[in-house]
Design a protein around this motif. Structure first.
Motif, short mmCIF file in Angstrom:
data_model
loop_
_atom_site.label_atom_id
_atom_site.label_comp_id
_atom_site.label_asym_id
_atom_site.label_seq_id
_atom_site.Cartn_x
_atom_site.Cartn_y
_atom_site.Cartn_z
N ARG A 137 41.62 50.63 38.59
CA ARG A 137 41.23 51.73 39.47
C ARG A 137 40.39 52.78 38.75
O ARG A 137 39.91 53.72 39.37
N ASP A 138 40.24 52.63 37.44
CA ASP A 138 39.46 53.58 36.65
C ASP A 138 38.99 52.87 35.39
O ASP A 138 39.62 51.90 34.95
N MET A 139 37.90 53.36 34.80
CA MET A 139 37.29 52.67 33.66
C MET A 139 37.66 53.31 32.33
O MET A 139 36.80 53.77 31.57
N TRP A 140 38.94 53.36 32.05
CA TRP A 140 39.40 53.81 30.74
C TRP A 140 39.32 52.65 29.76
O TRP A 140 39.61 51.51 30.16
N PRO A 141 39.03 52.84 28.48
CA PRO A 141 38.70 54.14 27.86
C PRO A 141 37.22 54.45 27.86
O PRO A 141 36.80 55.45 27.27
N ASP A 142 36.38 53.66 28.55
CA ASP A 142 34.93 53.86 28.49
C ASP A 142 34.52 55.26 28.92
O ASP A 142 33.66 55.90 28.30
N MET A 165 41.52 47.45 22.34
CA MET A 165 42.31 46.28 22.00
C MET A 165 43.39 46.03 23.05
O MET A 165 43.65 44.89 23.46
N MET A 166 44.02 47.11 23.49
CA MET A 166 45.06 46.99 24.53
C MET A 166 44.46 46.48 25.83
O MET A 166 45.04 45.61 26.51
N LYS A 167 43.29 47.00 26.19
CA LYS A 167 42.65 46.56 27.43
C LYS A 167 42.31 45.08 27.37
O LYS A 167 42.55 44.33 28.34
N LYS A 168 41.76 44.62 26.27
CA LYS A 168 41.41 43.21 26.13
C LYS A 168 42.65 42.35 26.23
O LYS A 168 42.63 41.29 26.89
N ALA A 176 46.51 37.74 37.02
CA ALA A 176 45.41 38.01 37.95
C ALA A 176 44.85 39.40 37.67
O ALA A 176 45.57 40.31 37.24
N VAL A 177 43.56 39.54 37.92
CA VAL A 177 42.88 40.83 37.79
C VAL A 177 42.40 41.27 39.17
O VAL A 177 41.68 40.54 39.85
N VAL A 178 42.82 42.46 39.55
CA VAL A 178 42.44 43.05 40.83
C VAL A 178 41.61 44.29 40.54
O VAL A 178 41.82 44.98 39.53
N GLY A 179 40.66 44.61 41.42
CA GLY A 179 39.87 45.82 41.28
C GLY A 179 39.64 46.47 42.63
O GLY A 179 39.74 45.81 43.68
N VAL A 180 39.33 47.76 42.59
CA VAL A 180 39.06 48.47 43.84
C VAL A 180 37.68 48.12 44.40
O VAL A 180 37.39 48.36 45.57
N THR A 181 36.79 47.57 43.54
CA THR A 181 35.52 47.00 43.97
C THR A 181 35.23 45.81 43.06
O THR A 181 35.86 45.64 42.01
N GLN A 182 34.24 45.00 43.45
CA GLN A 182 33.84 43.88 42.60
C GLN A 182 33.28 44.39 41.29
O GLN A 182 33.45 43.75 40.23
N GLY A 183 32.64 45.55 41.31
CA GLY A 183 32.13 46.14 40.07
C GLY A 183 33.22 46.42 39.06
O GLY A 183 33.01 46.25 37.85
N PHE A 184 34.39 46.80 39.53
CA PHE A 184 35.51 47.06 38.62
C PHE A 184 36.03 45.76 38.03
O PHE A 184 36.38 45.70 36.85
N VAL A 185 36.10 44.72 38.84
CA VAL A 185 36.54 43.42 38.32
C VAL A 185 35.55 42.92 37.28
O VAL A 185 35.94 42.46 36.19
N ASP A 186 34.26 43.00 37.60
CA ASP A 186 33.23 42.55 36.65
C ASP A 186 33.29 43.34 35.35
O ASP A 186 33.13 42.76 34.26
N LEU A 189 36.34 42.27 33.17
CA LEU A 189 36.12 41.00 32.47
C LEU A 189 35.02 41.13 31.43
O LEU A 189 35.19 40.69 30.28
N GLY A 190 33.92 41.75 31.80
CA GLY A 190 32.76 41.79 30.92
C GLY A 190 32.97 42.60 29.67
O GLY A 190 32.46 42.23 28.59
N THR A 191 33.70 43.70 29.75
CA THR A 191 33.88 44.56 28.59
C THR A 191 34.97 44.08 27.65
O THR A 191 35.20 44.68 26.61
N THR A 192 35.66 43.02 28.02
CA THR A 192 36.71 42.50 27.15
C THR A 192 36.37 41.12 26.61
O THR A 192 37.17 40.51 25.91
#
Length: 421
Positions: A137-142, A165-168, A176-186, A189-192
């Protein structure tokens, strides 16, 4: 099924002031309606009101199949502070302690953030072989890293590394990975470095329109009337209700409203409800401007009545990477009240508002552009009324909790038991 939901950033029904219930609360309620036993792990700290609910980790008992457990963490005054970080770690530690005495659930759903509590929940799930869903629901820690400059970023480097490291670990080990938008899911996955997950889903933020009790409505109506917030046909009412955070571009709107010609100041009212780090600066900016009203933090009943008197919702979010690929809660809340939206936000939200013809726009941080947008809103009062039906259509299609949360529940049920139809 026994289902655990972990989310510490939302208010609970017993909080003071008729709180607005959000994603975790609505999902928990829907799951219990479907016959499941739900435990909602929240924090002892009311994040919105900055008050301590209880002095230690406490179960509030079971009501209609839902148990709420408040995990102790120290009180903090600012959302961006060492005290909040410490509070997050303390709540995660409290979860690991308290969960040892609990019957193992059938599935765990962890909101992200907080990173610390999601990681603690994943650790528990792996120990007990429980399916684990992480809901981004949020892009921590970015977003934290992007806000830090100079020495502060250097000093925070070890903590930022730990969080990454914790996020990865959370993403790579989740069921399963859920996001509030497809951008959050992407992004998750992409940043880890996780190229794909077998199970990913998107469920938009969706909030129940508040249905106040009759006596609450009467009190709220009287309150707004006493402040002169009346839809009498002579003014346009613009409303924001939320945090007064530096992450939001509220000062641009206030400065723009202060610079309006007198005839426009007489024809609009801007109501900014909330509190936060920017409360004092905003009050200084708005001093001596009777068309700008700052009534502080208001209850859900008061906000709902206010939205009913308003003509447009204000979404003064900055175009940071998390908001650009996001539909914030306020989008659905405003649309449910049949309100078009004025915003400087780019990305998915602007695209939606442009496509549906239910938005007014300005360039972020441009006082001149915001002033022109406010003038256009006042001059287009009749057009605003014509947008109400289109706003409600967008809400029903994309943000109606009566559609979204049953789908979310079925998704959880199938992960917990593949034999569920």
């Amino acid at each position: 099924m026994r289902i655990w939901i972990l989310n510490v950033g939302e208010e609970i029904p017993t909080d003071p002031g008729s709180p607005r219930l959000l994603r975790a609360a609505i999902l928990a309620r829907e799951l219990t309606r479907r016959g499941h036993q739900v435990t909602w792990w929240n924090s002892s700290v009311n994040h919105q009101q900055k008050i301590q609910r209880v002095a230690r980790t406490t179960s509030l008992g079971v009501t209609d199949g839902l148990e709420t457990v408040l995990l102790w963490g120290r009180l903090y005054g600012s959302n961006r502070s060492l005290a909040r970080i410490a509070s997050n770690f303390e709540s995660a530690a409290a979860f690991l302690m308290e969960s040892r005495h609990r019957e193992v659930p059938d599935i765990i759903l962890a909101g992200y953030p907080t990173i610390e509590l999601a990681a603690a929940a994943l650790l528990y799930s792996r120990r007990h072989s429980v399916p684990f869903v992480v809901d981004f629901r949020d892009m921590w820690p970015d977003i934290i890293k992007d806000e830090l400059k100079g020495f502060r970023r250097i000093a925070a480097a070890p903590l930022l590394l730990l969080w990454r490291m914790m996020k990865k670990w959370i993403v790579s080990r989740s069921t399963a990975v859920v996001g509030v938008t497809q951008g959050f899911v992407d992004w998750a996955l992409g940043t880890t470095g996780v190229s794909a997950k077998d199970v990913t889903r998107v469920f938009h933020l969706a909030v129940d329109p508040c249905q106040p009790a009759p006596e609450r409505i009467e009190e709220a109506e009287s309150y707004w009337t006493s402040l002169g917030i009346i839809d009498d046909g002579s003014t346009v009412i613009l409303t924001y209700a939320g945090a007064f955070s530096e992450r939001y571009d509220l000062d641009t709107l206030v400065r723009a409203a202060c610079e309006l010609p007198k005839e426009y100041k007489r024809r609009l009212k801007i109501v900014l409800c909330g509190r936060g780090d920017m409360s004092v600066p905003l009050r200084h900016l708005a001093a001596g401007q009777p068309h700008i009203i700052l009534p502080g933090w208001r209850s859900a009943s008061e906000i709902r009545v206010l939205l009913g008197r308003s003509h447009i919702g204000l979404l003064p979010y900055r175009s940071t990477k998390d908001y650009v690929c996001h539909f914030p809660n306020k989008v659905g809340e405003y649309l449910s009240a049949q309100l078009p939206i004025l915003t400087g936000l780019t990305g998915q939200t602007r695209q939606l508002l442009e496509e549906r013809g239910i938005g007014y726009f300005y360039d972020e941080c441009s006082v001149q552009a915001a002033k022109q947008a406010l003038i256009a809103v006042v001059d287009g009062r009749e057009a605003l009324l014509g947008m109400r039906g289109k706003a409600l259509e967008a809400y029903a299609e994309l943000f109606d909790p009566k559609r979204i949360y049953p789908e979310y529940c079925r998704f959880i049920e199938r992960l917990a038991d593949p034999n569920v139809a």
